[in-house]
Write a protein that holds these residues in place. Structure first.
Motif, PDB file in Angstrom:
ATOM      1  N   ARG A 232      39.747  40.766  35.108  1.00 17.34           N
ATOM      2  CA  ARG A 232      38.495  41.530  35.526  1.00 17.34           C
ATOM      3  C   ARG A 232      38.882  42.805  36.059  1.00 17.34           C
ATOM      4  O   ARG A 232      38.347  43.830  35.917  1.00 17.34           O
ATOM      5  CB  ARG A 232      37.558  40.895  36.541  1.00 17.34           C
ATOM      6  CG  ARG A 232      36.591  39.780  35.782  1.00 17.34           C
ATOM      7  CD  ARG A 232      35.478  39.135  36.570  1.00 17.34           C
ATOM      8  NE  ARG A 232      34.421  38.376  36.111  1.00 17.34           N
ATOM      9  CZ  ARG A 232      34.772  36.972  35.829  1.00 17.34           C
ATOM     10  NH1 ARG A 232      35.804  36.431  36.242  1.00 17.34           N
ATOM     11  NH2 ARG A 232      33.817  36.447  35.289  1.00 17.34           N
ATOM     12  N   GLU A 259      26.740  40.559  34.812  1.00 13.41           N
ATOM     13  CA  GLU A 259      26.960  39.399  34.712  1.00 13.41           C
ATOM     14  C   GLU A 259      26.060  38.506  35.585  1.00 13.41           C
ATOM     15  O   GLU A 259      25.685  37.377  35.020  1.00 13.41           O
ATOM     16  CB  GLU A 259      28.470  38.938  35.244  1.00 13.41           C
ATOM     17  CG  GLU A 259      29.615  39.372  34.242  1.00 13.41           C
ATOM     18  CD  GLU A 259      30.851  38.945  34.609  1.00 13.41           C
ATOM     19  OE1 GLU A 259      31.102  38.288  35.607  1.00 13.41           O
ATOM     20  OE2 GLU A 259      31.786  39.123  33.884  1.00 13.41           O
ATOM     21  N   SER A 263      23.541  36.039  33.718  1.00 14.27           N
ATOM     22  CA  SER A 263      23.548  34.584  33.910  1.00 14.27           C
ATOM     23  C   SER A 263      22.149  33.990  34.172  1.00 14.27           C
ATOM     24  O   SER A 263      22.232  32.455  34.215  1.00 14.27           O
ATOM     25  CB  SER A 263      24.391  34.332  34.938  1.00 14.27           C
ATOM     26  OG  SER A 263      24.002  34.944  36.372  1.00 14.27           O
ATOM     27  N   ALA A 271      27.737  34.591  29.890  1.00 17.54           N
ATOM     28  CA  ALA A 271      27.579  36.071  30.608  1.00 17.54           C
ATOM     29  C   ALA A 271      28.684  36.945  30.746  1.00 17.54           C
ATOM     30  O   ALA A 271      28.646  38.053  30.261  1.00 17.54           O
ATOM     31  CB  ALA A 271      26.915  35.843  31.936  1.00 17.54           C
ATOM     32  N   ALA A 272      29.776  36.043  30.673  1.00 16.41           N
ATOM     33  CA  ALA A 272      31.199  36.688  31.032  1.00 16.41           C
ATOM     34  C   ALA A 272      31.545  37.258  29.444  1.00 16.41           C
ATOM     35  O   ALA A 272      32.057  38.253  29.353  1.00 16.41           O
ATOM     36  CB  ALA A 272      32.270  35.774  31.458  1.00 16.41           C
ATOM     37  N   SER A 275      29.927  40.382  28.876  1.00 19.04           N
ATOM     38  CA  SER A 275      30.145  41.555  29.700  1.00 19.04           C
ATOM     39  C   SER A 275      31.475  42.101  28.920  1.00 19.04           C
ATOM     40  O   SER A 275      31.478  43.333  29.012  1.00 19.04           O
ATOM     41  CB  SER A 275      30.726  40.907  31.160  1.00 19.04           C
ATOM     42  OG  SER A 275      31.981  40.244  30.909  1.00 19.04           O
TER      43      SER A 275
END
Length: 294
Positions: A232, A259, A263, A271-272, A275
């Motif tokens: 990240r 995110e 979510s 969601a990740a 992103s």
């Protein structure tokens, strides 16, 4: 969707995003000055988390108070990694600039060594630290705000501001900026570039010492915890603009908010993944990042 739930997700996303940005500050500084992608960035954060945990477990030091130990400890670790591991690579290539791929593979090796040594020493068990401070949630109307996350968020903003001011107003900070702009000219003007590299790497690691103590109070600590933060951090740095201190915070906020909101409609893992799609889309429109220069 309930507006209250969305509001809670937005606040939580801002806090998490600010933390992402704070953790990425050191990576942004190191890349901006040295052009080295530190793949072991997350591993150094993991070491800081374990340092805060063991200081509390063995000496009874509150994680927030352990900052006075973890920050200089991580500075020393970062300084040592640059001086002992990366500097010989630079000298071997007979240049002040190391090849990006060579440095990436080297720091990937450092990541593997640190993570596996931690696994051997501490085992796979999940650990946690707790603060003795009474931190009741802060209420923003009907929305509760986790105080541990708020403290880490505020620390990220303060660290970014102080780091920017320090780089502009101190002799060593100006030497670091000069080295980042033109290494050859900096060397010709008398700046000890190898020492600047070591100090820069140390400062980048010291920032992780700060956030390791702050995050230890609310995230599970395992030998693998650093990998997700490392990935990240790389996304945040590139998204915000490579080498941009404010860009790290902005990039972290964008990823955190996206995110958190995503979510609410899809599973967290999806969601990740989304992103990452946002990351690619923004770079297609603005390749230099949100606050980077071409």
């Amino acid at each position: 969707m309930d507006p209250l739930i969305l509001s809670f997700a937005l606040v939580n996303g801002l806090l998490i995003g600010g933390i992402y940005g704070g953790v990425a500050l050191g990576l942004s500084l190191i890349f901006g000055v040295m052009r080295v992608v530190n793949f072991a960035h997350g591993s150094l954060l993991m070491l800081a988390l374990y340092a805060a945990f063991w200081l509390q477990a063995l000496a009874g030091i509150d994680p927030y108070a352990s900052v006075v130990v973890t920050v200089p400890l991580l500075f020393a670790v970062g300084f040592l990694i640059q001086s002992v591991v990366i500097a010989p690579l630079i000298r071997r290539e007979s240049a002040l600039v190391v090849e990006p791929l060579s440095a990436l593979l080297l720091t990937a090796g450092v990541y593997l060594v640190i993570d596996n040594l931690a696994l051997m020493a501490f085992g796979p068990d999940v650990r946690s630290a707790s603060t003795s401070l009474v931190l009741a949630p802060l209420m923003l109307g009907p929305i509760p705000v986790n105080m541990q996350r708020l403290i880490a968020f505020l620390a990220a903003i303060l660290a970014a501001v102080l780091l920017s001011l320090w780089l502009r107003s101190t002799r060593l900070g100006r030497a670091i900026r000069a080295t980042a702009q033109n290494r050859d000219a900096a060397a010709l003007s008398g700046i000890d570039v190898p020492m600047i590299y070591a100090v820069t790497f140390g400062i980048g690691a010291a920032l992780l010492g700060l956030f390791g103590s702050l995050l230890a109070t609310f995230i599970p600590i395992t030998p693998q915890v650093g990998l997700s933060f490392g990935i990240r951090s790389f996304i945040v740095v590139v998204l915000g603009g490579i080498g941009s201190i404010p860009g790290s915070i902005v990039g972290g906020l964008v990823i955190g908010v996206f995110e958190a909101l995503a979510s609410q409609f899809v599973p967290a893992t999806s969601a990740a993944i989304l992103s990452l799609g946002l990351f690619i889309l923004i770079l297609l429109v603005r390749p230099s990042g949100l606050m980077g220069r071409a």
